[in-house]
Design an enzyme around this catalytic site. Structure first.
Site, PDB file in Angstrom:
ATOM      1  N   HIS A  73       0.857  -1.074   0.100  1.00 39.13           N
ATOM      2  CA  HIS A  73       0.000   0.070  -0.219  1.00 39.13           C
ATOM      3  C   HIS A  73       0.752   1.152  -0.059  1.00 39.13           C
ATOM      4  O   HIS A  73       1.631   1.314   0.790  1.00 39.13           O
ATOM      5  CB  HIS A  73      -0.841   0.077   1.089  1.00 39.13           C
ATOM      6  CG  HIS A  73      -1.596   1.311   1.285  1.00 39.13           C
ATOM      7  ND1 HIS A  73      -2.822   1.562   0.309  1.00 39.13           N
ATOM      8  CD2 HIS A  73      -1.780   2.099   2.210  1.00 39.13           C
ATOM      9  CE1 HIS A  73      -3.336   2.863   0.711  1.00 39.13           C
ATOM     10  NE2 HIS A  73      -2.753   3.154   1.638  1.00 39.13           N
ATOM     11  N   SER A  74       0.453   2.128  -0.957  1.00 41.99           N
ATOM     12  CA  SER A  74       1.269   3.472  -0.878  1.00 41.99           C
ATOM     13  C   SER A  74       2.822   3.053  -1.220  1.00 41.99           C
ATOM     14  O   SER A  74       3.235   2.521  -2.203  1.00 41.99           O
ATOM     15  CB  SER A  74       0.973   4.427   0.273  1.00 41.99           C
ATOM     16  OG  SER A  74       1.272   5.445  -0.140  1.00 41.99           O
ATOM     17  N   PHE A  75       3.697   3.695  -0.271  1.00 41.66           N
ATOM     18  CA  PHE A  75       5.158   3.320  -0.338  1.00 41.66           C
ATOM     19  C   PHE A  75       5.418   1.790  -0.299  1.00 41.66           C
ATOM     20  O   PHE A  75       6.381   1.227  -1.293  1.00 41.66           O
ATOM     21  CB  PHE A  75       5.658   3.886   0.940  1.00 41.66           C
ATOM     22  CG  PHE A  75       7.360   3.677   0.993  1.00 41.66           C
ATOM     23  CD1 PHE A  75       7.863   3.686  -0.106  1.00 41.66           C
ATOM     24  CD2 PHE A  75       7.634   3.044   2.168  1.00 41.66           C
ATOM     25  CE1 PHE A  75       9.456   3.440  -0.142  1.00 41.66           C
ATOM     26  CE2 PHE A  75       9.165   2.742   2.289  1.00 41.66           C
ATOM     27  CZ  PHE A  75      10.049   2.846   1.162  1.00 41.66           C
TER      28      PHE A  75
END
Length: 233
Positions: A73-75
Site C-alpha cells: 500500500h502506497s510506499f
C-alpha cells in the site's frame, strides 16, 4: 500460499494481523515489518528503498519455499514491486502482485517532495495530500514525536526511489485506487499495466488514500477472490 504485506510510509504490521480471518483457507498473511517500529523499534531506520528490499529478501531466505503473492500500500507498493522483481530474478516468480494508492513506479512523480520539510509543515502537507496522521496521534505530542522520524524515513526512501528498467513481471498485477484519493490520479495508477507481461486490472474502491484499511470498502473481498483463484488453479 503466503501473502506478504507491505505497509504505507510510517506503517507497521498491525493493520494486516486481522486480515488472516478474511483470507481463503491455506493462505498465510505475513506482514513485513520495516526497521524502527513495533518489535523492530530498536533497529536503525532505513531511508533507502533498495536497503529495505535487501533486508526483506534476507528475512525471507530462511522460510520454506511456498507460492507467494505480494501486497503493498502506497510506499509499500514500491517495496512490494521491487521484492517481486528480485524474486523473479532469483527464479521464484510470485503468483500475484496487488498494489494500492501508488502511481506506477516507472513514471516521474507528480507530487512535491516532503521529507525535507520542518515538522509542522511536514505534518500539514501529509494531512493535505493523504489525510495520513490520525488525530489521536497528533493530539499527543510525545506520540507524534516518536512517529515522525519513522514516517519521514519512509517518505525519504520513497522520494529518492528511482526505477531501474528491467524485464516485466511474469505475474499478474492488480492496481487499486480510492475514489477520493487526492494523491493518486487514475491514469497514473493504470500505468502499472506496463510492468507485467501477464494480466492486469485497475480497480477503484470507495474511500480516500487509506481505503484498504476500511472494512466497508470491499477491498479485502477482492483480495480474497484473487487469491482463491490462484489457489484453485
Amino acid at each position: 500460499m503466503r501473502l506478504l504485506c507491505f505497509a504505507h510510509a510510517g506503517g507497521g504490521s498491525a493493520p494486516f494481523v486481522r486480515w488472516g480471518a478474511a483470507m481463503p483457507e491455506g493462505v498465510a498473511v505475513c506482514p513485513v515489518r520495516r526497521p524502527g517500529r513495533e518489535s523492530a523499534y530498536s533497529q536503525p531506520l532505513l531511508r533507502d528503498t533498495r536497503a529495505i528490499v535487501d533486508g526483506t529478501l534476507r528475512a525471507l531466505q530462511p522460510l520454506p519455499p511456498c507460492p507467494t503473492a505480494l501486497y503493498g500500500h502506497s510506499f509499500g507498493a514500491l517495496v512490494a514491486y521491487e521484492v517481486a522483481a528480485a524474486m523473479q530474478a532469483a527464479g521464484a516468480t510470485p503468483e500475484l502482485l496487488i498494489v494500492s494508492a501508488k502511481p506506477a513506479p516507472h513514471i516521474p512523480p507528480a507530487l512535491p517532495n516532503l521529507a525535507h520539510l520542518p515538522d509542522e509543515q511536514f505534518v500539514r502537507e501529509l494531512d493535505r495530500l493523504y489525510g495520513g496522521i490520525p488525530g489521536e496521534v497528533k493530539a499527543v505530542p510525545e506520540l507524534l514525536e516518536l512517529m515522525l522520524p519513522v514516517i519521514r524515513a519512509d517518505v525519504a526512501a520513497s522520494e529518492s526511489y528511482r526505477h531501474a528498467p528491467g524485464p516485466p513481471l511474469r505475474c499478474p498485477i492488480v492496481a487499486c485506487s480510492g475514489r477520493d484519493d487526492r494523491a493518486v490520479e487514475p491514469e497514473r495508477l493504470r500505468r502499472w499495466g506496463e510492468l507485467t507481461a501477464c494480466e492486469f486490472a485497475a480497480l477503484e474502491f470507495p474511500g480516500g488514500h487509506f481505503f484498504p484499511y476500511d472494512p466497508g470498502s470491499g477491498f479485502l473481498g477482492m483480495v480474497r477472490e484473487q487469491l482463491s483463484r490462484r489457489i484453485g488453479a
